[in-house]
Design a protein around this motif. Sequence first.
Motif, PDB file in Angstrom:
ATOM      1  N   ALA A 303       0.805  -1.227   0.000  1.00  0.00           N
ATOM      2  CA  ALA A 303       0.000   0.000   0.000  1.00  0.00           C
ATOM      3  C   ALA A 303       0.832   1.268   0.000  1.00  0.00           C
ATOM      4  N   ASN A 304       2.131   1.169   0.316  1.00  0.00           N
ATOM      5  CA  ASN A 304       3.001   2.330   0.403  1.00  0.00           C
ATOM      6  C   ASN A 304       2.403   3.334   1.393  1.00  0.00           C
ATOM      7  N   THR A 305       2.287   4.590   1.031  1.00  0.00           N
ATOM      8  CA  THR A 305       1.767   5.588   1.970  1.00  0.00           C
ATOM      9  C   THR A 305       0.258   5.772   1.871  1.00  0.00           C
ATOM     10  N   GLY A 306      -0.411   4.946   1.057  1.00  0.00           N
ATOM     11  CA  GLY A 306      -1.867   4.875   1.121  1.00  0.00           C
ATOM     12  C   GLY A 306      -2.648   5.603   0.051  1.00  0.00           C
ATOM     13  N   GLU A 307      -2.027   5.937  -1.078  1.00  0.00           N
ATOM     14  CA  GLU A 307      -2.768   6.663  -2.117  1.00  0.00           C
ATOM     15  C   GLU A 307      -3.980   5.870  -2.589  1.00  0.00           C
ATOM     16  N   TYR A 308      -3.777   4.590  -2.904  1.00  0.00           N
ATOM     17  CA  TYR A 308      -4.887   3.803  -3.436  1.00  0.00           C
ATOM     18  C   TYR A 308      -5.778   3.246  -2.327  1.00  0.00           C
ATOM     19  N   SER A 309      -5.248   3.112  -1.135  1.00  0.00           N
ATOM     20  CA  SER A 309      -6.100   2.768   0.002  1.00  0.00           C
ATOM     21  C   SER A 309      -7.125   3.870   0.237  1.00  0.00           C
ATOM     22  N   ALA A 310      -6.651   5.115   0.212  1.00  0.00           N
ATOM     23  CA  ALA A 310      -7.563   6.248   0.393  1.00  0.00           C
ATOM     24  C   ALA A 310      -8.563   6.329  -0.751  1.00  0.00           C
ATOM     25  N   LEU A 311      -8.102   6.030  -1.964  1.00  0.00           N
ATOM     26  CA  LEU A 311      -9.007   6.042  -3.115  1.00  0.00           C
ATOM     27  C   LEU A 311     -10.133   5.032  -2.931  1.00  0.00           C
ATOM     28  N   ALA A 312      -9.806   3.861  -2.406  1.00  0.00           N
ATOM     29  CA  ALA A 312     -10.826   2.834  -2.192  1.00  0.00           C
ATOM     30  C   ALA A 312     -11.869   3.285  -1.177  1.00  0.00           C
ATOM     31  N   THR A 313     -11.440   4.023  -0.156  1.00  0.00           N
ATOM     32  CA  THR A 313     -12.408   4.482   0.846  1.00  0.00           C
ATOM     33  C   THR A 313     -13.375   5.507   0.271  1.00  0.00           C
ATOM     34  N   GLU A 314     -12.962   6.228  -0.776  1.00  0.00           N
ATOM     35  CA  GLU A 314     -13.855   7.211  -1.393  1.00  0.00           C
ATOM     36  C   GLU A 314     -15.084   6.549  -1.990  1.00  0.00           C
ATOM     37  N   ASN A 315     -14.966   5.260  -2.293  1.00  0.00           N
ATOM     38  CA  ASN A 315     -16.087   4.518  -2.863  1.00  0.00           C
ATOM     39  C   ASN A 315     -16.777   3.645  -1.822  1.00  0.00           C
ATOM     40  N   GLY A 316     -16.553   3.959  -0.542  1.00  0.00           N
ATOM     41  CA  GLY A 316     -17.284   3.301   0.530  1.00  0.00           C
ATOM     42  C   GLY A 316     -16.659   2.038   1.074  1.00  0.00           C
ATOM     43  N   ALA A 317     -15.458   1.691   0.644  1.00  0.00           N
ATOM     44  CA  ALA A 317     -14.840   0.445   1.095  1.00  0.00           C
ATOM     45  C   ALA A 317     -14.061   0.645   2.391  1.00  0.00           C
ATOM     46  N   GLU A 318     -14.032  -0.397   3.211  1.00  0.00           N
ATOM     47  CA  GLU A 318     -13.054  -0.494   4.281  1.00  0.00           C
ATOM     48  C   GLU A 318     -11.788  -1.092   3.674  1.00  0.00           C
ATOM     49  N   VAL A 319     -10.636  -0.703   4.204  1.00  0.00           N
ATOM     50  CA  VAL A 319      -9.377  -1.132   3.597  1.00  0.00           C
ATOM     51  C   VAL A 319      -8.465  -1.754   4.641  1.00  0.00           C
ATOM     52  N   ILE A 320      -7.886  -2.887   4.278  1.00  0.00           N
ATOM     53  CA  ILE A 320      -6.779  -3.479   5.017  1.00  0.00           C
ATOM     54  C   ILE A 320      -5.533  -3.189   4.196  1.00  0.00           C
ATOM     55  N   ALA A 321      -4.636  -2.369   4.727  1.00  0.00           N
ATOM     56  CA  ALA A 321      -3.473  -1.906   3.974  1.00  0.00           C
ATOM     57  C   ALA A 321      -2.217  -2.581   4.505  1.00  0.00           C
ATOM     58  N   LEU A 322      -1.584  -3.377   3.661  1.00  0.00           N
ATOM     59  CA  LEU A 322      -0.389  -4.137   4.039  1.00  0.00           C
ATOM     60  C   LEU A 322       0.836  -3.470   3.435  1.00  0.00           C
ATOM     61  N   GLU A 323       1.801  -3.121   4.281  1.00  0.00           N
ATOM     62  CA  GLU A 323       3.013  -2.454   3.802  1.00  0.00           C
ATOM     63  C   GLU A 323       4.211  -2.929   4.611  1.00  0.00           C
ATOM     64  N   ARG A 324       5.277  -3.333   3.914  1.00  0.00           N
ATOM     65  CA  ARG A 324       6.434  -3.881   4.614  1.00  0.00           C
ATOM     66  C   ARG A 324       7.462  -2.822   5.004  1.00  0.00           C
ATOM     67  N   ASP A 325       7.467  -1.673   4.337  1.00  0.00           N
ATOM     68  CA  ASP A 325       8.425  -0.622   4.666  1.00  0.00           C
ATOM     69  C   ASP A 325       7.946   0.134   5.897  1.00  0.00           C
ATOM     70  N   ALA A 326       8.793   0.215   6.919  1.00  0.00           N
ATOM     71  CA  ALA A 326       8.380   0.780   8.203  1.00  0.00           C
ATOM     72  C   ALA A 326       7.979   2.245   8.084  1.00  0.00           C
ATOM     73  N   ALA A 327       8.787   3.039   7.387  1.00  0.00           N
ATOM     74  CA  ALA A 327       8.491   4.468   7.278  1.00  0.00           C
ATOM     75  C   ALA A 327       7.216   4.706   6.478  1.00  0.00           C
ATOM     76  N   ALA A 328       7.028   3.946   5.398  1.00  0.00           N
ATOM     77  CA  ALA A 328       5.813   4.103   4.591  1.00  0.00           C
ATOM     78  C   ALA A 328       4.579   3.692   5.385  1.00  0.00           C
ATOM     79  N   ALA A 329       4.672   2.581   6.127  1.00  0.00           N
ATOM     80  CA  ALA A 329       3.535   2.128   6.928  1.00  0.00           C
ATOM     81  C   ALA A 329       3.183   3.145   8.007  1.00  0.00           C
TER      82      ALA A 329
END
Length: 471
Positions: A303-329
């Motif tokens: 998910a990186n810093t969440g650009e597409y996670s946030a996009l998914a929420t705009e359409n009413g979705a709940e999001v589980i965002a998985l990111e391995r980089d500590a700073a990005a998460a």
Amino acid sequence: MHQNVANRAPSQSQVTPTFRDPAGSLSFEADRVVRSIHPAARQSTLEFLESEFCHQAQQRGDLVAACIDDAPGGLRLIHPRIPVPTYPWEWTPSQWLAAAELTLALCEEALSHGWILKDATPLNILFVGHRPVFVDILSFEQHDPHASIWLAYGQYMRTFLLPLLMNRELSWPLALSLFKRDGYEPAELYQAMSWPQRLSRSVFWPITLPAWLERGKKAEATSSNPTIGHKDDSELAAHLLHRTLADLRRRTLRAMPRNSGSAWAEYQQTLTHYTAEQAASKREWVRAALLKHKPARVLDIGANTGEYSALATENGAEVIALERDAAAAERLFCMSRARSLPIQTIHADLARPTPAVGWENAESSALIPRLAGQCDLVLMLAVIHHLILMEQIPIPAIVDLAHRLAARHWLVEWVPVADPMYQSLMRGRVSLYGALAESDLHTACDGLFTLLCRQTLDNGRVLLFFEKSTQ
């Protein structure tokens, strides 16, 4: 909130019931969590559930909801099941801080109602989206108004404060808490510190002083709590407890790691393989797919810093965002919390997922089983080539995992061999990876996924939207 529910036969539990709490045990039954209360704890549990403090905390969502099933076989509490629970070793520093602040805030509020926390560990907390929820109702007990010691003080230090402090001072990953169920002991941390660190303001009080006292055989009497043992004056005792909690809150804030970046945390700002127009085209295509298929829950892998996670929420979705980089998460969680978005951050690596741990590997479940089938749509944008080239995962294995994870759909970005990022990650291994093509992905999908739509971007990357096969 809580209410009485009709007695009903429980379905078969999915995991072994918990056994560590002397007041009760926990088991999982389909879409609910059942807490069986041992007879000795029955009355105190009912009194707590009827307390004003419990009602208020549940109404705010800070404390897990509970329905009372007071059947002849014994008292049970029925809790809603969180679809994808996470553990402290999968949290970012700010998630640790949010969990710590909720623990201290609930303890302080409980004191004013005659209750107190008898234990204080991150394992009492689960996240629902960006919000921490305290889930262990049996952690509360009636408070002796003349007692000035918080018995959970030492546990809070070991399991909350010291892991954060070691992450700040020595860059020890918070994921190490996987191996430290009851946290760190000051004496073991003291050995890892340099003398300047041992004498620093942030380290001396929680690590150096207790280590010295333990050497002098005085630790048990002096290092568990800075307050006095028992006071006849209830007002003074309450003052000391509130001061202790306030001091812990300040020290926890000071233990937070310094802001740090990484190449992946800056990925969206520094990428060169997408022009602004190409990035916008990709975003609009993904937005249209989300709007058309309306997933209720999305798993955003990488998910990186969440650009597409946030996009998914705009359409009413709940999001589980998985990111391995500590700073990005960390940035992802802070963004979701600041914007109050229904995004649950998991700091974990799909190629090295969290294992099952605990007694007989049955107390904390592995990451992949927790994720499997929980999300309508799985996003893998700019991910699959990393799995192939950096982790050496075969395409069929990636497709098979996507099939297990997705309940309905899979949206994947294919990166061709000619792509600059692919070339960089290939590192000259042309004989192994130089001939891979999109057709290899389609071959692996045969029988598992059906392609619904496809879009080639101007930079040669391809977006593919698959539907999971039912057979």
